[in-house]
Design a protein around this motif. Structure first.
Motif, short mmCIF file in Angstrom:
data_model
loop_
_atom_site.label_atom_id
_atom_site.label_comp_id
_atom_site.label_asym_id
_atom_site.label_seq_id
_atom_site.Cartn_x
_atom_site.Cartn_y
_atom_site.Cartn_z
N ILE A 176 -42.40 30.52 -142.94
CA ILE A 176 -43.17 29.43 -142.32
C ILE A 176 -44.41 29.94 -141.58
O ILE A 176 -45.53 29.51 -141.85
N LEU A 177 -44.19 30.86 -140.63
CA LEU A 177 -45.29 31.20 -139.72
C LEU A 177 -46.33 32.14 -140.31
O LEU A 177 -47.50 32.03 -139.99
N ARG A 178 -45.90 33.07 -141.18
CA ARG A 178 -46.91 33.97 -141.77
C ARG A 178 -47.93 33.19 -142.59
O ARG A 178 -49.14 33.33 -142.38
N PRO A 179 -47.50 32.34 -143.55
CA PRO A 179 -48.52 31.56 -144.28
C PRO A 179 -49.28 30.58 -143.39
O PRO A 179 -50.46 30.31 -143.61
N LEU A 218 -33.32 34.75 -146.05
CA LEU A 218 -34.09 33.67 -145.43
C LEU A 218 -34.62 34.11 -144.07
O LEU A 218 -33.86 34.55 -143.20
N ASN A 219 -35.92 34.01 -143.92
CA ASN A 219 -36.55 34.45 -142.68
C ASN A 219 -37.63 33.44 -142.31
O ASN A 219 -38.60 33.25 -143.06
N ALA A 220 -37.47 32.77 -141.18
CA ALA A 220 -38.41 31.72 -140.79
C ALA A 220 -39.81 32.27 -140.53
O ALA A 220 -40.82 31.61 -140.84
N THR A 221 -39.89 33.47 -139.98
CA THR A 221 -41.20 34.05 -139.70
C THR A 221 -41.97 34.29 -141.00
O THR A 221 -43.17 33.99 -141.09
N THR A 233 -33.93 28.01 -135.40
CA THR A 233 -33.50 29.28 -135.99
C THR A 233 -34.14 30.45 -135.26
O THR A 233 -35.04 30.27 -134.44
N ARG A 234 -33.66 31.65 -135.58
CA ARG A 234 -34.18 32.84 -134.90
C ARG A 234 -35.60 33.14 -135.38
O ARG A 234 -35.91 33.00 -136.55
N LEU A 235 -36.44 33.56 -134.44
CA LEU A 235 -37.84 33.83 -134.75
C LEU A 235 -38.22 35.21 -134.22
O LEU A 235 -37.75 35.62 -133.16
N GLU A 236 -39.07 35.93 -134.97
CA GLU A 236 -39.54 37.25 -134.54
C GLU A 236 -40.81 37.03 -133.69
O GLU A 236 -41.92 36.94 -134.21
N TRP A 237 -40.60 36.95 -132.38
CA TRP A 237 -41.72 36.61 -131.49
C TRP A 237 -42.80 37.68 -131.46
O TRP A 237 -43.97 37.39 -131.20
N GLY A 238 -42.42 38.93 -131.71
CA GLY A 238 -43.43 40.00 -131.76
C GLY A 238 -44.42 39.77 -132.89
O GLY A 238 -45.64 39.93 -132.71
N ALA A 239 -43.90 39.37 -134.05
CA ALA A 239 -44.77 39.09 -135.20
C ALA A 239 -45.64 37.87 -134.93
O ALA A 239 -46.82 37.83 -135.31
N VAL A 240 -45.07 36.87 -134.26
CA VAL A 240 -45.85 35.67 -133.92
C VAL A 240 -46.99 36.01 -132.96
O VAL A 240 -48.13 35.57 -133.14
#
Length: 255
Positions: free
Chosen positions: A65-68, A59-62, A141-148
């Motif tokens: 949720i955020l990629r799509p 499970l990865n929130a980035t 939850t933890r988020l990959e801010w670099g990818a965001v």
């Protein structure tokens, strides 16, 4: 700094009328339509994984949720950008202000730059409001801010490319509606180019694929920064602004 008075005038027009607020509301409403179901789905999966760890997987929130969301926000820009750019020059021409503006001691490039930067700043402000989504996710939850950050850089570049195309189309007509539909048609054409690549082969396939504007958004949405994608968007911006400059120049000579 000759562009500054034009920039200030455009910002006053945006925020002195319902335009900026209506466009921002439209954009936030539509993007929330994509964000809420994805966020709820991820929350349900997370709860199920907490009770049954075998369903947890990766499970990865980035990713979930955020990629799509970033990709879908790029699609929404197809409808959003024409509303921002359709009046920029078309309305000046319809009201007869363009001829007056061209008599001022301003170069065509300064007029164009002032209008482009005003539209870009408006877009950046609205884009900043959507940071509410990753901040909300990061709260739980933890988020990959670099990818965001990479995804938002992609949105900034594709938005600037769309704005420059819209500015050019607006410079070719006196009718805002024609400018709006013309911009949408031009952006849709650039968008669909990538789809047509599946019907071609060899070198033509590569050319068509690379010309498609959405193809260059894939890497940004995945959090990958590639030079070719940045160069592509900067090239589209430069070429569209060059065409808009030539359009203004031709109007000056026609009087």
């Amino acid at each position: 700094m000759g562009w500054l008075p034009v920039f200030k005038k455009e910002m006053r027009l945006y925020f002195g009328s319902p335009v900026a607020y209506a466009v921002a509301t439209f954009f936030l409403f539509v993007t929330a339509f994509f964000f809420v179901p994805a966020f709820r789905g991820f929350a349900e999966l997370s709860m199920r994984a907490a009770m049954q760890p075998q369903f947890g997987g990766n499970l990865n929130a980035t990713e979930s949720i955020l990629r799509p969301l970033i990709y879908n926000m790029a699609v929404v820009l197809l409808f959003f950008i024409p509303m921002v750019t359709m009046r920029l020059i078309a309305e000046e021409r319809r009201a007869g202000n363009m001829e007056l503006l061209l008599t001022y001691p301003l170069r065509d490039g300064e007029i164009l730059l002032g209008k482009f930067l005003a539209a870009l700043v408006l877009y950046m402000l609205i884009l900043a409001l959507t940071l509410f989504y990753p901040v909300t996710v990061a709260w739980f939850t933890r988020l990959e801010w670099g990818a965001v950050a990479t995804g938002y850089l992609g949105l900034l570049l594709i938005g600037a490319a769309f704005l420059s195309v819209g500015l050019f189309v607006s410079s070719t007509t006196e009718n805002q509606i024609v400018a709006g539909f013309g911009t949408f048609g031009a952006l849709l054409g650039l968008w669909l180019l990538g789809w047509f690549s599946d019907t071609t082969q060899g070198t033509l396939r590569t050319v068509v694929q690379q010309a498609g504007i959405i193809e260059h958004m894939d890497s940004f949405a995945k959090g990958v920064l590639e030079t070719k994608d940045i160069v592509y968007y900067l090239s589209v911006i430069g070429f569209a602004l060059f065409l808009a400059l030539r359009s203004l120049d031709s109007q000056r000579w026609r009087g």
